[in-house]
Design a protein around this motif. Structure first.
Motif, PDB file in Angstrom:
ATOM      1  N   ARG A  94      10.830 -37.181  42.013  1.00 11.08           N
ATOM      2  CA  ARG A  94      11.616 -37.011  40.786  1.00 11.08           C
ATOM      3  C   ARG A  94      10.699 -36.982  39.558  1.00 11.08           C
ATOM      4  O   ARG A  94      10.872 -36.160  38.655  1.00 11.08           O
ATOM      5  CB  ARG A  94      12.646 -38.143  40.664  1.00 11.08           C
ATOM      6  CG  ARG A  94      13.487 -38.092  39.390  1.00 11.08           C
ATOM      7  CD  ARG A  94      14.472 -39.241  39.351  1.00 11.08           C
ATOM      8  NE  ARG A  94      15.494 -39.077  40.360  1.00 11.08           N
ATOM      9  CZ  ARG A  94      16.627 -38.380  40.186  1.00 11.08           C
ATOM     10  NH1 ARG A  94      16.851 -37.771  39.029  1.00 11.08           N
ATOM     11  NH2 ARG A  94      17.530 -38.297  41.143  1.00 11.08           N
ATOM     12  N   GLU A  95       9.714 -37.861  39.513  1.00  8.08           N
ATOM     13  CA  GLU A  95       8.778 -37.890  38.388  1.00  8.08           C
ATOM     14  C   GLU A  95       7.933 -36.605  38.340  1.00  8.08           C
ATOM     15  O   GLU A  95       7.629 -36.085  37.260  1.00  8.08           O
ATOM     16  CB  GLU A  95       7.866 -39.108  38.490  1.00  8.08           C
ATOM     17  CG  GLU A  95       8.591 -40.440  38.323  1.00  8.08           C
ATOM     18  CD  GLU A  95       7.653 -41.622  38.469  1.00  8.08           C
ATOM     19  OE1 GLU A  95       6.437 -41.390  38.664  1.00  8.08           O
ATOM     20  OE2 GLU A  95       8.133 -42.772  38.410  1.00  8.08           O
ATOM     21  N   ASN A  96       7.567 -36.103  39.516  1.00 10.29           N
ATOM     22  CA  ASN A  96       6.718 -34.917  39.569  1.00 10.29           C
ATOM     23  C   ASN A  96       7.376 -33.689  38.942  1.00 10.29           C
ATOM     24  O   ASN A  96       6.687 -32.778  38.457  1.00 10.29           O
ATOM     25  CB  ASN A  96       6.352 -34.586  41.014  1.00 10.29           C
ATOM     26  CG  ASN A  96       5.398 -35.592  41.631  1.00 10.29           C
ATOM     27  OD1 ASN A  96       4.785 -36.392  40.920  1.00 10.29           O
ATOM     28  ND2 ASN A  96       5.290 -35.577  42.946  1.00 10.29           N
ATOM     29  N   ALA A  97       8.701 -33.674  38.958  1.00  3.17           N
ATOM     30  CA  ALA A  97       9.427 -32.489  38.491  1.00  3.17           C
ATOM     31  C   ALA A  97       9.065 -32.108  37.061  1.00  3.17           C
ATOM     32  O   ALA A  97       9.156 -30.938  36.688  1.00  3.17           O
ATOM     33  CB  ALA A  97      10.937 -32.717  38.618  1.00  3.17           C
ATOM     34  N   THR A  98       8.633 -33.088  36.259  1.00  2.00           N
ATOM     35  CA  THR A  98       8.345 -32.811  34.851  1.00  2.00           C
ATOM     36  C   THR A  98       6.895 -33.033  34.454  1.00  2.00           C
ATOM     37  O   THR A  98       6.541 -32.841  33.291  1.00  2.00           O
ATOM     38  CB  THR A  98       9.228 -33.698  33.944  1.00  2.00           C
ATOM     39  OG1 THR A  98       8.976 -35.079  34.246  1.00  2.00           O
ATOM     40  CG2 THR A  98      10.710 -33.389  34.163  1.00  2.00           C
ATOM     41  N   GLN A  99       6.022 -33.407  35.410  1.00  2.00           N
ATOM     42  CA  GLN A  99       4.666 -33.763  34.984  1.00  2.00           C
ATOM     43  C   GLN A  99       3.539 -33.126  35.791  1.00  2.00           C
ATOM     44  O   GLN A  99       2.376 -33.244  35.426  1.00  2.00           O
ATOM     45  CB  GLN A  99       4.494 -35.289  35.022  1.00  2.00           C
ATOM     46  CG  GLN A  99       4.536 -35.895  36.418  1.00  2.00           C
ATOM     47  CD  GLN A  99       4.483 -37.428  36.383  1.00  2.00           C
ATOM     48  OE1 GLN A  99       4.883 -38.055  35.405  1.00  2.00           O
ATOM     49  NE2 GLN A  99       3.973 -38.019  37.449  1.00  2.00           N
ATOM     50  N   VAL A 100       3.841 -32.415  36.874  1.00  8.58           N
ATOM     51  CA  VAL A 100       2.791 -31.826  37.698  1.00  8.58           C
ATOM     52  C   VAL A 100       2.566 -30.376  37.284  1.00  8.58           C
ATOM     53  O   VAL A 100       3.523 -29.631  37.040  1.00  8.58           O
ATOM     54  CB  VAL A 100       3.154 -31.902  39.193  1.00  8.58           C
ATOM     55  CG1 VAL A 100       2.042 -31.283  40.048  1.00  8.58           C
ATOM     56  CG2 VAL A 100       3.382 -33.352  39.608  1.00  8.58           C
ATOM     57  N   THR A 101       1.315 -29.976  37.221  1.00 11.63           N
ATOM     58  CA  THR A 101       0.972 -28.598  36.845  1.00 11.63           C
ATOM     59  C   THR A 101      -0.064 -28.037  37.811  1.00 11.63           C
ATOM     60  O   THR A 101      -0.899 -28.770  38.357  1.00 11.63           O
ATOM     61  CB  THR A 101       0.405 -28.528  35.417  1.00 11.63           C
ATOM     62  OG1 THR A 101      -0.744 -29.378  35.321  1.00 11.63           O
ATOM     63  CG2 THR A 101       1.446 -28.960  34.394  1.00 11.63           C
ATOM     64  N   LEU A 102       0.014 -26.735  38.024  1.00  9.55           N
ATOM     65  CA  LEU A 102      -1.012 -26.051  38.798  1.00  9.55           C
ATOM     66  C   LEU A 102      -2.290 -25.941  37.980  1.00  9.55           C
ATOM     67  O   LEU A 102      -2.239 -25.799  36.761  1.00  9.55           O
ATOM     68  CB  LEU A 102      -0.549 -24.642  39.179  1.00  9.55           C
ATOM     69  CG  LEU A 102       0.531 -24.499  40.254  1.00  9.55           C
ATOM     70  CD1 LEU A 102       0.970 -23.045  40.347  1.00  9.55           C
ATOM     71  CD2 LEU A 102       0.035 -24.989  41.609  1.00  9.55           C
ATOM     72  N   VAL A 103      -3.432 -26.004  38.652  1.00  9.96           N
ATOM     73  CA  VAL A 103      -4.686 -25.720  37.970  1.00  9.96           C
ATOM     74  C   VAL A 103      -4.807 -24.210  37.796  1.00  9.96           C
ATOM     75  O   VAL A 103      -4.064 -23.435  38.401  1.00  9.96           O
ATOM     76  CB  VAL A 103      -5.898 -26.268  38.756  1.00  9.96           C
ATOM     77  CG1 VAL A 103      -5.785 -27.770  38.927  1.00  9.96           C
ATOM     78  CG2 VAL A 103      -6.024 -25.574  40.110  1.00  9.96           C
ATOM     79  N   SER A 112      -0.154 -35.858  39.913  1.00 12.51           N
ATOM     80  CA  SER A 112       0.631 -36.539  40.942  1.00 12.51           C
ATOM     81  C   SER A 112      -0.281 -37.211  41.951  1.00 12.51           C
ATOM     82  O   SER A 112      -1.334 -36.682  42.307  1.00 12.51           O
ATOM     83  CB  SER A 112       1.535 -35.550  41.677  1.00 12.51           C
ATOM     84  OG  SER A 112       2.172 -36.159  42.782  1.00 12.51           O
ATOM     85  N   THR A 113       0.135 -38.373  42.432  1.00 14.95           N
ATOM     86  CA  THR A 113      -0.565 -39.050  43.526  1.00 14.95           C
ATOM     87  C   THR A 113       0.384 -39.374  44.677  1.00 14.95           C
ATOM     88  O   THR A 113       0.011 -40.064  45.620  1.00 14.95           O
ATOM     89  CB  THR A 113      -1.219 -40.358  43.036  1.00 14.95           C
ATOM     90  OG1 THR A 113      -0.209 -41.208  42.478  1.00 14.95           O
ATOM     91  CG2 THR A 113      -2.296 -40.070  42.003  1.00 14.95           C
ATOM     92  N   ALA A 114       1.627 -38.879  44.594  1.00  8.89           N
ATOM     93  CA  ALA A 114       2.603 -39.113  45.659  1.00  8.89           C
ATOM     94  C   ALA A 114       3.767 -38.157  45.460  1.00  8.89           C
ATOM     95  O   ALA A 114       4.011 -37.657  44.365  1.00  8.89           O
ATOM     96  CB  ALA A 114       3.103 -40.560  45.658  1.00  8.89           C
ATOM     97  N   GLY A 115       4.513 -37.922  46.543  1.00  4.75           N
ATOM     98  CA  GLY A 115       5.720 -37.119  46.455  1.00  4.75           C
ATOM     99  C   GLY A 115       5.469 -35.630  46.520  1.00  4.75           C
ATOM    100  O   GLY A 115       4.329 -35.151  46.509  1.00  4.75           O
ATOM    101  N   ILE A 116       6.561 -34.876  46.604  1.00  7.25           N
ATOM    102  CA  ILE A 116       6.492 -33.424  46.597  1.00  7.25           C
ATOM    103  C   ILE A 116       6.047 -32.973  45.212  1.00  7.25           C
ATOM    104  O   ILE A 116       6.622 -33.385  44.201  1.00  7.25           O
ATOM    105  CB  ILE A 116       7.863 -32.819  46.952  1.00  7.25           C
ATOM    106  CG1 ILE A 116       8.233 -33.186  48.392  1.00  7.25           C
ATOM    107  CG2 ILE A 116       7.869 -31.314  46.755  1.00  7.25           C
ATOM    108  CD1 ILE A 116       7.273 -32.662  49.436  1.00  7.25           C
ATOM    109  N   ALA A 117       5.044 -32.112  45.149  1.00  7.26           N
ATOM    110  CA  ALA A 117       4.441 -31.764  43.868  1.00  7.26           C
ATOM    111  C   ALA A 117       5.391 -31.002  42.958  1.00  7.26           C
ATOM    112  O   ALA A 117       5.468 -31.268  41.754  1.00  7.26           O
ATOM    113  CB  ALA A 117       3.170 -30.948  44.094  1.00  7.26           C
ATOM    114  N   PHE A 118       6.140 -30.045  43.530  1.00  4.42           N
ATOM    115  CA  PHE A 118       6.970 -29.166  42.705  1.00  4.42           C
ATOM    116  C   PHE A 118       8.378 -29.064  43.279  1.00  4.42           C
ATOM    117  O   PHE A 118       8.732 -28.067  43.921  1.00  4.42           O
ATOM    118  CB  PHE A 118       6.336 -27.771  42.615  1.00  4.42           C
ATOM    119  CG  PHE A 118       4.941 -27.762  42.052  1.00  4.42           C
ATOM    120  CD1 PHE A 118       4.739 -27.807  40.685  1.00  4.42           C
ATOM    121  CD2 PHE A 118       3.842 -27.718  42.892  1.00  4.42           C
ATOM    122  CE1 PHE A 118       3.445 -27.805  40.154  1.00  4.42           C
ATOM    123  CE2 PHE A 118       2.550 -27.706  42.381  1.00  4.42           C
ATOM    124  CZ  PHE A 118       2.350 -27.761  41.008  1.00  4.42           C
TER     125      PHE A 118
END
Length: 414
Positions: A94-103, A112-118
């Protein structure tokens, strides 16, 4: 996890209500997983004769297998959306949904250090990274065999011991231990046959593979030396595979994404291997699983599930033996269950299927028997054969030093 909770009554796909979390009363820790759905009735069978009737819910590769092998069939059972994961994975996703980005370039991610990235993917690259970041357990060991099977059904088993230390998503590590950019440590030791026994492979896998590409080392028992293994990647042949799979076929796909352009084709309902507790059981033996042309269909189970269809097309200026790969990922777990692979003539060449099951004591939807078919050679390789082994998932204690190149030397001298 990013899936649609609602079902599709017209197709017989139920709503997701939490997945399978009840531990079977006959389950013994570290051992095989008794089938919680053993009372399910077979709905129908798909064969080469009636495949056209079900074509809209099959991949081209699945249809080709059915047409090529009269002895192959798909036994279809009620759809059970059994995928389930620890609460920590749900929270992190849930947290990753708004904070993970592709390089830049898409060959990695940050944030992200856990969970589904996107969980709400915007492109095919993000979808395949969801497969790569799917929860695969904590720190554990297992043993299994693989069999490169000839066209007449002959094979010599290759046996392995494995140790994994999953950094990303590890539920037993403090968040501070989940190093940003480190996905996992992976150790593979061949135990049989004697001519191969003693060889050990160590891999360090990273999230941002632009700034930090995969590192790999091999211990050779003949020379008693550890050397770098840069070829453990991309389309180089997999370990003892008779060239029936590539390194990045392992686990249906692994490693860097930079040689392909990734496109979301859409979502659709496909018959995929699912809840294959019987195929992965100790109630049958490895020899019961393997037969000419394909694994024994009597022990396999298929269900209709919604999947993400992602197409990987080889980028200009790069090389790979597969010009195109079509991936079909289960929406509830993001695990790739089927891959159709095309050669440089745009001809369907290889088909792979992952026969998954739920490790309900953890819980997680886990890889089971993994099969890679070569349609031209009329051969296949079956991996993750645990039927004859006692241990399926053995938690272990390990630290970073256990997965260093220096540790390979000490392991090799034992």
């Amino acid at each position: 996890m990013g899936a649609e909770k609602s079902g599709d009554p017209a197709l017989g796909i139920p709503a997701w209500t939490g997945g399978l979390t009840d531990v079977h009363p006959d389950f013994k820790p570290t051992g095989h997983y008794p089938n919680p759905y053993s009372d399910d009735e077979l709905q129908f069978e798909i064969t080469g004769d009636n495949a056209d009737q079900y074509a809209k819910h099959l991949t081209p590769g699945q249809i080709k297998l059915l047409k090529q092998y009269p002895t192959w069939k798909m036994k279809v059972y009620p759809s059970r959306r059994s995928a389930s994961f620890p609460q920590g994975i749900y929270d992190a996703t849930r947290e990753n949904a708004t904070q993970v980005t592709l390089v830049e370039g898409g060959n990695g991610f940050t944030g992200s250090t856990a969970g589904i990235a996107f969980p709400i993917p915007q492109n095919g690259t993000e979808v395949i990274w969801n497969h790569l970041t799917a929860y695969k357990g904590n720190t554990w060991a297992t043993s299994w065999a693989q069999a490169p099977v000839t066209s007449n059904g002959d094979y010599n088993l290759v046996e392995f011991d494995y140790e994994y230390d999953f950094i990303h998503g590890n539920q037993l590590k403090d968040p501070s231990e989940r190093k940003d950019n480190l996905l996992l440590y992976f150790l593979q030791a061949i135990t049989a046959p004697p001519r191969l026994a003693g060889s050990i492979l160590l891999v360090h896998e990273y999230a941002d593979q632009v700034s930090q590409p995969r590192k790999a080392w091999i211990y050779n028992p003949g020379s008693r030396r550890v050397r770098l293994a840069p070829n453990v990647a991309y389309d180089n042949p997999g370990t003892a595979s008779d060239s029936l799979r590539t390194n990045d076929d392992f686990g249906m796909f692994n490693g860097a994404t930079d040689r392909y352009d990734w496109e979301i084709i859409g979502k659709k309902a496909i018959y995929i291997p699912y809840n294959t507790f019987d195929l992965n059981s100790d109630k049958i033996s490895t020899k019961d699983v393997l037969m000419p042309g394909h694994i024994n269909p009597e022990h396999a189970r298929y269900e209709l599930h919604r999947v993400w269809h992602v197409r990987a097309t080889l980028r200009d200026g790069t090389s790979h033996i597969y010009k195109r790969r079509d991936f079909y990922l289960d929406e509830d777990s993001w695990v790739v269950h089927v891959v159709d692979k095309y050669d440089n003539r745009d001809q369907l060449w290889r088909v792979s299927e992952m026969h998954s099951l739920n490790f309900y004591d953890l819980p997680m939807l886990s890889a089971g028997v993994e099969v890679h078919h070569d349609l031209n050679a009329k051969r296949y390789i079956a991996m993750r054969l645990t039927n004859d082994n006692d241990v399926v998932y053995q938690p272990i204690k390990a630290n970073d030093n256990d997965f260093r190149p220096a540790a390979l030397r000490s392991r090799g001298r034992r």
